[in-house]
Write a protein that holds these residues in place. Structure first.
Motif, PDB file in Angstrom:
ATOM      1  N   ASP A   1      16.567  13.867 -47.827  1.00 45.02           N
ATOM      2  CA  ASP A   1      17.454  12.784 -47.421  1.00 45.02           C
ATOM      3  C   ASP A   1      17.098  12.280 -46.023  1.00 45.02           C
ATOM      4  O   ASP A   1      17.184  11.082 -45.743  1.00 45.02           O
ATOM      5  CB  ASP A   1      18.914  13.220 -47.478  1.00 45.02           C
ATOM      6  CG  ASP A   1      19.399  13.458 -48.905  1.00 45.02           C
ATOM      7  OD1 ASP A   1      18.685  13.089 -49.863  1.00 45.02           O
ATOM      8  OD2 ASP A   1      20.492  14.048 -49.052  1.00 45.02           O
ATOM      9  N   HIS A   2      16.695  13.179 -45.145  1.00 39.34           N
ATOM     10  CA  HIS A   2      16.263  12.776 -43.802  1.00 39.34           C
ATOM     11  C   HIS A   2      15.005  11.909 -43.906  1.00 39.34           C
ATOM     12  O   HIS A   2      14.905  10.862 -43.252  1.00 39.34           O
ATOM     13  CB  HIS A   2      16.011  14.005 -42.930  1.00 39.34           C
ATOM     14  CG  HIS A   2      15.423  13.665 -41.595  1.00 39.34           C
ATOM     15  ND1 HIS A   2      16.140  13.022 -40.613  1.00 39.34           N
ATOM     16  CD2 HIS A   2      14.181  13.852 -41.096  1.00 39.34           C
ATOM     17  CE1 HIS A   2      15.368  12.845 -39.555  1.00 39.34           C
ATOM     18  NE2 HIS A   2      14.176  13.332 -39.827  1.00 39.34           N
ATOM     19  N   PHE A   3      14.043  12.323 -44.721  1.00 35.38           N
ATOM     20  CA  PHE A   3      12.819  11.530 -44.955  1.00 35.38           C
ATOM     21  C   PHE A   3      13.201  10.140 -45.469  1.00 35.38           C
ATOM     22  O   PHE A   3      12.701   9.123 -44.983  1.00 35.38           O
ATOM     23  CB  PHE A   3      11.935  12.277 -45.959  1.00 35.38           C
ATOM     24  CG  PHE A   3      10.750  11.511 -46.455  1.00 35.38           C
ATOM     25  CD1 PHE A   3       9.666  11.257 -45.628  1.00 35.38           C
ATOM     26  CD2 PHE A   3      10.696  11.072 -47.769  1.00 35.38           C
ATOM     27  CE1 PHE A   3       8.557  10.555 -46.105  1.00 35.38           C
ATOM     28  CE2 PHE A   3       9.599  10.391 -48.252  1.00 35.38           C
ATOM     29  CZ  PHE A   3       8.523  10.128 -47.411  1.00 35.38           C
ATOM     30  N   SER A   4      14.096  10.086 -46.427  1.00 34.75           N
ATOM     31  CA  SER A   4      14.565   8.814 -46.986  1.00 34.75           C
ATOM     32  C   SER A   4      15.189   7.950 -45.895  1.00 34.75           C
ATOM     33  O   SER A   4      14.907   6.754 -45.790  1.00 34.75           O
ATOM     34  CB  SER A   4      15.587   9.082 -48.098  1.00 34.75           C
ATOM     35  OG  SER A   4      16.167   7.885 -48.563  1.00 34.75           O
ATOM     36  N   TRP A   5      16.028   8.544 -45.087  1.00 34.32           N
ATOM     37  CA  TRP A   5      16.706   7.833 -44.006  1.00 34.32           C
ATOM     38  C   TRP A   5      15.700   7.267 -43.004  1.00 34.32           C
ATOM     39  O   TRP A   5      15.836   6.119 -42.566  1.00 34.32           O
ATOM     40  CB  TRP A   5      17.690   8.779 -43.327  1.00 34.32           C
ATOM     41  CG  TRP A   5      18.371   8.189 -42.138  1.00 34.32           C
ATOM     42  CD1 TRP A   5      19.453   7.352 -42.145  1.00 34.32           C
ATOM     43  CD2 TRP A   5      18.026   8.387 -40.775  1.00 34.32           C
ATOM     44  NE1 TRP A   5      19.798   7.013 -40.857  1.00 34.32           N
ATOM     45  CE2 TRP A   5      18.929   7.641 -39.999  1.00 34.32           C
ATOM     46  CE3 TRP A   5      17.032   9.125 -40.133  1.00 34.32           C
ATOM     47  CZ2 TRP A   5      18.873   7.618 -38.615  1.00 34.32           C
ATOM     48  CZ3 TRP A   5      16.984   9.099 -38.752  1.00 34.32           C
ATOM     49  CH2 TRP A   5      17.895   8.346 -38.013  1.00 34.32           C
ATOM     50  N   VAL A   6      14.684   8.055 -42.643  1.00 35.09           N
ATOM     51  CA  VAL A   6      13.669   7.602 -41.690  1.00 35.09           C
ATOM     52  C   VAL A   6      12.930   6.369 -42.227  1.00 35.09           C
ATOM     53  O   VAL A   6      12.541   5.488 -41.462  1.00 35.09           O
ATOM     54  CB  VAL A   6      12.671   8.742 -41.367  1.00 35.09           C
ATOM     55  CG1 VAL A   6      11.458   8.232 -40.610  1.00 35.09           C
ATOM     56  CG2 VAL A   6      13.368   9.839 -40.571  1.00 35.09           C
ATOM     57  N   LEU A   7      12.786   6.282 -43.542  1.00 34.48           N
ATOM     58  CA  LEU A   7      12.089   5.154 -44.152  1.00 34.48           C
ATOM     59  C   LEU A   7      12.956   3.898 -44.285  1.00 34.48           C
ATOM     60  O   LEU A   7      12.471   2.862 -44.719  1.00 34.48           O
ATOM     61  CB  LEU A   7      11.565   5.545 -45.535  1.00 34.48           C
ATOM     62  CG  LEU A   7      10.389   6.502 -45.524  1.00 34.48           C
ATOM     63  CD1 LEU A   7      10.109   7.009 -46.929  1.00 34.48           C
ATOM     64  CD2 LEU A   7       9.155   5.844 -44.932  1.00 34.48           C
ATOM     65  N   THR A   8      14.209   3.979 -43.901  1.00 38.05           N
ATOM     66  CA  THR A   8      15.124   2.855 -44.009  1.00 38.05           C
ATOM     67  C   THR A   8      15.383   2.308 -42.611  1.00 38.05           C
ATOM     68  O   THR A   8      16.203   2.852 -41.873  1.00 38.05           O
ATOM     69  CB  THR A   8      16.450   3.302 -44.664  1.00 38.05           C
ATOM     70  OG1 THR A   8      16.139   3.997 -45.869  1.00 38.05           O
ATOM     71  CG2 THR A   8      17.347   2.130 -44.968  1.00 38.05           C
ATOM     72  N   PRO A   9      14.680   1.236 -42.208  1.00 35.07           N
ATOM     73  CA  PRO A   9      14.774   0.745 -40.822  1.00 35.07           C
ATOM     74  C   PRO A   9      16.196   0.458 -40.350  1.00 35.07           C
ATOM     75  O   PRO A   9      16.555   0.841 -39.240  1.00 35.07           O
ATOM     76  CB  PRO A   9      13.950  -0.544 -40.841  1.00 35.07           C
ATOM     77  CG  PRO A   9      13.020  -0.386 -41.993  1.00 35.07           C
ATOM     78  CD  PRO A   9      13.766   0.447 -43.003  1.00 35.07           C
ATOM     79  N   ALA A  10      17.016  -0.168 -41.146  1.00 29.51           N
ATOM     80  CA  ALA A  10      18.382  -0.483 -40.701  1.00 29.51           C
ATOM     81  C   ALA A  10      19.186   0.788 -40.457  1.00 29.51           C
ATOM     82  O   ALA A  10      20.022   0.840 -39.558  1.00 29.51           O
ATOM     83  CB  ALA A  10      19.076  -1.353 -41.739  1.00 29.51           C
ATOM     84  N   ALA A  11      18.938   1.821 -41.234  1.00 30.57           N
ATOM     85  CA  ALA A  11      19.692   3.069 -41.095  1.00 30.57           C
ATOM     86  C   ALA A  11      19.357   3.794 -39.802  1.00 30.57           C
ATOM     87  O   ALA A  11      20.174   4.541 -39.280  1.00 30.57           O
ATOM     88  CB  ALA A  11      19.411   3.980 -42.286  1.00 30.57           C
ATOM     89  N   ARG A  12      18.161   3.569 -39.272  1.00 32.85           N
ATOM     90  CA  ARG A  12      17.764   4.272 -38.055  1.00 32.85           C
ATOM     91  C   ARG A  12      18.624   3.912 -36.855  1.00 32.85           C
ATOM     92  O   ARG A  12      18.634   4.633 -35.869  1.00 32.85           O
ATOM     93  CB  ARG A  12      16.294   4.012 -37.751  1.00 32.85           C
ATOM     94  CG  ARG A  12      15.411   4.853 -38.621  1.00 32.85           C
ATOM     95  CD  ARG A  12      13.983   4.713 -38.206  1.00 32.85           C
ATOM     96  NE  ARG A  12      13.286   4.237 -39.384  1.00 32.85           N
ATOM     97  CZ  ARG A  12      12.255   3.455 -39.401  1.00 32.85           C
ATOM     98  NH1 ARG A  12      11.750   3.025 -38.290  1.00 32.85           N
ATOM     99  NH2 ARG A  12      11.712   3.084 -40.521  1.00 32.85           N
ATOM    100  N   ARG A  13      19.348   2.809 -36.943  1.00 34.05           N
ATOM    101  CA  ARG A  13      20.227   2.421 -35.848  1.00 34.05           C
ATOM    102  C   ARG A  13      21.501   3.252 -35.817  1.00 34.05           C
ATOM    103  O   ARG A  13      22.267   3.196 -34.880  1.00 34.05           O
ATOM    104  CB  ARG A  13      20.582   0.936 -35.967  1.00 34.05           C
ATOM    105  CG  ARG A  13      19.393   0.054 -35.684  1.00 34.05           C
ATOM    106  CD  ARG A  13      19.784  -1.407 -35.732  1.00 34.05           C
ATOM    107  NE  ARG A  13      18.859  -2.012 -36.677  1.00 34.05           N
ATOM    108  CZ  ARG A  13      19.173  -2.870 -37.607  1.00 34.05           C
ATOM    109  NH1 ARG A  13      20.415  -3.286 -37.746  1.00 34.05           N
ATOM    110  NH2 ARG A  13      18.284  -3.358 -38.418  1.00 34.05           N
ATOM    111  N   HIS A  14      21.712   4.023 -36.870  1.00 32.65           N
ATOM    112  CA  HIS A  14      22.935   4.826 -36.985  1.00 32.65           C
ATOM    113  C   HIS A  14      22.567   6.310 -37.021  1.00 32.65           C
ATOM    114  O   HIS A  14      21.428   6.684 -37.257  1.00 32.65           O
ATOM    115  CB  HIS A  14      23.691   4.447 -38.271  1.00 32.65           C
ATOM    116  CG  HIS A  14      23.991   2.983 -38.339  1.00 32.65           C
ATOM    117  ND1 HIS A  14      24.945   2.387 -37.564  1.00 32.65           N
ATOM    118  CD2 HIS A  14      23.416   1.999 -39.066  1.00 32.65           C
ATOM    119  CE1 HIS A  14      24.969   1.092 -37.815  1.00 32.65           C
ATOM    120  NE2 HIS A  14      24.056   0.821 -38.719  1.00 32.65           N
TER     121      HIS A  14
END
Length: 190
Positions: free
Chosen positions: A168-181
């Motif tokens: 899930d962390h890997f997935s999150w890192v690949l989601t640019p908008a999510a990195r702001r949170h």
């Protein structure tokens, strides 16, 4: 969402490593990513053993790496190192094939004595190939993987939670908008 190349470095057709990877592919797909499986064992032996980077199958694998936003690399551990089959492919890819990529290294093995193979054997190679971000990897014991008669995989409960947080962390890192949170996978582990 991201395109993820999911690479199995296992030489076995009945590999726990490959089944684990396909199990995790389903999780990443459910999160909205496109996953593309690549079982290195299906590439022609003459191209891998003959070190032919121009062979169409090797060139095709290199193109898959090039098109991917992220790469999951899974390998069984043999004698404290990643598989020779995986090494054969990595040796044939361009020197900086992983430049601009986020990479998740995974390993399976029969003993916790091999748990550091990711950090001491695989991570330096991924780094040398230019990986932009190598997220924390995960080592899974073979005994924590149960192959079911229907071809599915069941993870031991003590492994499933932490492994899913890593994915899930890997997935999150690949989601640019999510990195702001704040990363929800890391929050859940505390």
């Amino acid at each position: 969402m991201a395109t993820i190349l999911s690479v199995s470095g296992s030489p076995s057709a009945t590999s726990r490593t490959a089944r684990l990877l396909r199990h995790l592919d389903a999780r990443l797909t459910a999160q909205g990513h496109t996953t593309v499986p690549l079982d290195v064992r299906t590439l022609p032996a003459e191209a891998l053993c003959g070190a032919d980077p121009h062979h169409p199958a090797i060139a095709g694998a290199a193109a898959l790496v090039d098109r991917a936003d992220g790469v999951v690399i899974a390998t069984p551990v043999y004698k404290a190192a990643y598989s020779g089959l995986l090494k054969s492919l990595l040796d044939l890819l361009p020197q900086y094939a992983l430049a601009g990529k986020t990479v998740l290294p995974l390993a399976t093995g029969g003993s916790t004595a091999h748990v550091l193979a990711i950090d001491y054997a695989l991570r330096p190679v991924l780094c040398a190939m230019g990986a932009t971000h190598i997220v924390p990897g995960w080592f899974t014991l073979d005994t924590d993987l149960t192959l079911n008669d229907d071809g599915t995989l069941t993870l031991a409960p003590a492994t499933a939670g932490p492994l899913h947080r890593v994915v899930d962390h890997f997935s999150w890192v690949l989601t640019p908008a999510a990195r702001r949170h704040k990363d929800p996978a890391l929050s859940a582990s505390r």
